[in-house]
Design a protein around this motif. Structure first.
Motif, PDB file in Angstrom:
ATOM      1  N   LEU A 215     -34.333  18.896   9.483  1.00 41.47           N
ATOM      2  CA  LEU A 215     -34.996  18.013  10.145  1.00 41.47           C
ATOM      3  C   LEU A 215     -35.347  16.795   9.630  1.00 41.47           C
ATOM      4  O   LEU A 215     -35.202  15.588  10.038  1.00 41.47           O
ATOM      5  CB  LEU A 215     -36.343  18.754  10.767  1.00 41.47           C
ATOM      6  CG  LEU A 215     -37.288  17.613  11.609  1.00 41.47           C
ATOM      7  CD1 LEU A 215     -36.444  17.330  12.983  1.00 41.47           C
ATOM      8  CD2 LEU A 215     -38.549  18.856  12.234  1.00 41.47           C
TER       9      LEU A 215
ATOM     10  N   TRP B  38     -42.594  18.883  15.279  1.00 40.48           N
ATOM     11  CA  TRP B  38     -41.247  19.150  14.910  1.00 40.48           C
ATOM     12  C   TRP B  38     -40.244  18.883  16.016  1.00 40.48           C
ATOM     13  O   TRP B  38     -39.086  18.426  15.898  1.00 40.48           O
ATOM     14  CB  TRP B  38     -41.035  20.341  14.039  1.00 40.48           C
ATOM     15  CG  TRP B  38     -42.331  20.450  13.096  1.00 40.48           C
ATOM     16  CD1 TRP B  38     -42.994  19.607  12.594  1.00 40.48           C
ATOM     17  CD2 TRP B  38     -42.367  21.868  12.372  1.00 40.48           C
ATOM     18  NE1 TRP B  38     -43.595  20.190  11.640  1.00 40.48           N
ATOM     19  CE2 TRP B  38     -43.387  21.307  11.525  1.00 40.48           C
ATOM     20  CE3 TRP B  38     -42.105  23.163  12.424  1.00 40.48           C
ATOM     21  CZ2 TRP B  38     -43.848  22.183  10.647  1.00 40.48           C
ATOM     22  CZ3 TRP B  38     -42.681  24.086  11.787  1.00 40.48           C
ATOM     23  CH2 TRP B  38     -43.799  23.713  10.874  1.00 40.48           C
TER      24      TRP B  38
ATOM     25  N   LEU C 125     -37.343  22.772   8.120  1.00 39.41           N
ATOM     26  CA  LEU C 125     -37.868  21.368   7.706  1.00 39.41           C
ATOM     27  C   LEU C 125     -37.059  20.344   6.900  1.00 39.41           C
ATOM     28  O   LEU C 125     -36.930  19.052   7.388  1.00 39.41           O
ATOM     29  CB  LEU C 125     -39.192  21.595   7.249  1.00 39.41           C
ATOM     30  CG  LEU C 125     -40.378  22.202   8.145  1.00 39.41           C
ATOM     31  CD1 LEU C 125     -41.672  22.210   7.425  1.00 39.41           C
ATOM     32  CD2 LEU C 125     -40.536  21.440   9.357  1.00 39.41           C
TER      33      LEU C 125
ATOM     34  N   VAL D 263     -43.940  14.724   9.004  1.00 37.79           N
ATOM     35  CA  VAL D 263     -43.255  16.044   8.931  1.00 37.79           C
ATOM     36  C   VAL D 263     -42.587  16.104   7.333  1.00 37.79           C
ATOM     37  O   VAL D 263     -42.555  17.284   6.683  1.00 37.79           O
ATOM     38  CB  VAL D 263     -41.933  16.166   9.870  1.00 37.79           C
ATOM     39  CG1 VAL D 263     -41.111  17.601   9.627  1.00 37.79           C
ATOM     40  CG2 VAL D 263     -42.362  16.211  11.308  1.00 37.79           C
TER      41      VAL D 263
ATOM     42  N   ASP E 238     -37.454  16.041  16.095  1.00 38.64           N
ATOM     43  CA  ASP E 238     -35.903  16.405  16.405  1.00 38.64           C
ATOM     44  C   ASP E 238     -35.273  15.810  17.505  1.00 38.64           C
ATOM     45  O   ASP E 238     -34.036  15.381  17.389  1.00 38.64           O
ATOM     46  CB  ASP E 238     -35.883  18.074  16.443  1.00 38.64           C
ATOM     47  CG  ASP E 238     -34.493  18.385  16.452  1.00 38.64           C
ATOM     48  OD1 ASP E 238     -33.538  18.084  15.641  1.00 38.64           O
ATOM     49  OD2 ASP E 238     -33.927  19.359  17.423  1.00 38.64           O
TER      50      ASP E 238
END
Length: 334
Positions: free
Chosen positions: A64, A14, A61, A41, A18
């Motif tokens: 993201l 993650w 999430l 993801v 990002d």
């Protein structure tokens, strides 16, 4: 699923996604990594939503995935190119793909109108039950209400009024489809009755040629737009009943986006017919010239829908919004 273990296991992925999503420039290897992480993801988000929908993790999430999606698809600028593409590709493709709905609606409506007009013209008792003889003469006489309707107001304001009224009818047809299409049938029948009565009354007075000379210049295009709206509304109603291989939610979302696009396109078509009704129908042009303009406008629309639309549809265009503008569809269970 143990949420804490899941977060700890994928925390690194993650964070990497990002970081890549926030960069302005990526080399080829990084771009491939971005796409792969975005897909993984997105799957992580689906698993969390299905098995352990913790609000904080879902929110993190979701944000993201949204940033990564923008990085993958690229930023878009909506401008004149989008407008041009809509009118040259998306709108005609949508018209062509729905032709099996609106063409039958048009055929059935015109046959019903002709039968109703014939019944009205050949049965005096029917006419007398609807309207008094004095009122009938006032409606159908030279310079009467049927003729004066097109010329007793300023052309610009009349065009705006006509466009508003017809656009409202089209919107009703498009939106009422969600109620299984039943209200659409009522709207279409009301349209048939109004037109059939007018044609029948003028025919009974021996002035059908005058009435058609006033109706055809704008009416062909105007009625076709209403038939298209009715066909789309009925298709939406059928989608509620039978969504096909898609889930009902997905099918209705696709049809809903198509309906929104169709409403914009039909508003343009009805604006053209409104201009014809305000400036051509009551003009001093010979009847043959006014009718020719109406026929040419109708022929241009049919070529646009069935020829240009076919070309766009064969190229894979569905009339839906671009893939980059649609929501991602992901499984809801791990």
């Amino acid at each position: 699923m143990d949420l804490d273990v899941f977060v700890a296991t994928h925390q690194g992925e993650w964070a990497r996604l990002d970081a890549l999503a926030r960069r302005r420039r990526l080399n080829g290897e990084e771009a491939d990594e971005l796409v792969g992480l975005y897909q993984r993801v997105t799957g992580h988000l689906a698993k969390v939503q299905a098995a352990a929908p913790d609000p904080a993790v879902v929110s993190r999430l979701t944000g993201l995935v949204s940033r990564a999606r923008s990085a993958v698809t690229g930023a878009r600028t909506n401008g004149w190119q989008d407008v041009a593409r809509y009118y040259t590709v998306s709108f005609p493709a949508a018209l062509y793909r729905a032709r099996r709905w609106w063409v039958p609606v048009a055929v059935v409506s015109m046959i019903a109108t002709a039968l109703l007009a014939w019944w009205m013209a050949t049965h005096p008792e029917v006419r007398n039950s609807l309207i008094a003889p004095d009122e009938l003469r006032e409606l159908t006489r030279p310079g009467g209400q049927y003729e004066a309707y097109y010329s007793d107001r300023p052309a610009s304001s009349f065009a705006a009024q006509v466009w508003t009224n017809n656009a409202w009818i089209a919107v009703q047809c498009l939106l009422y489809g969600i109620a299984l299409g039943i209200p659409v049938l009522w709207v279409m029948w009301s349209n048939v009755v109004n037109l059939g009565i007018g044609v029948g009354l003028m025919a009974s007075a021996g002035r059908l040629d005058i009435f058609l000379g006033l109706l055809i210049p704008h009416g062909l295009l105007e009625l076709t737009a209403v038939f298209v709206a009715g066909g789309f509304g009925l298709r939406l109603g059928w989608t509620v009943i039978d969504p096909g291989p898609r889930t009902r939610t997905v099918a209705l979302a696709e049809q809903g986006r198509s309906i929104i696009g169709m409403s914009m396109g039909l508003a343009t078509v009805l604006a053209v017919s409104g201009v014809l009704e305000a400036f051509v129908t009551p003009s001093g042009l010979p009847t043959w010239a006014r009718i020719s303009i109406g026929v040419l406008a109708e022929a241009a629309f049919l070529l646009y829908a069935l020829v240009l639309g076919r070309k766009a549809a064969e190229g894979g265009e569905s009339g839906d919004v671009d893939a980059a503008d649609r929501a991602d569809l992901q499984p809801v269970a791990a």
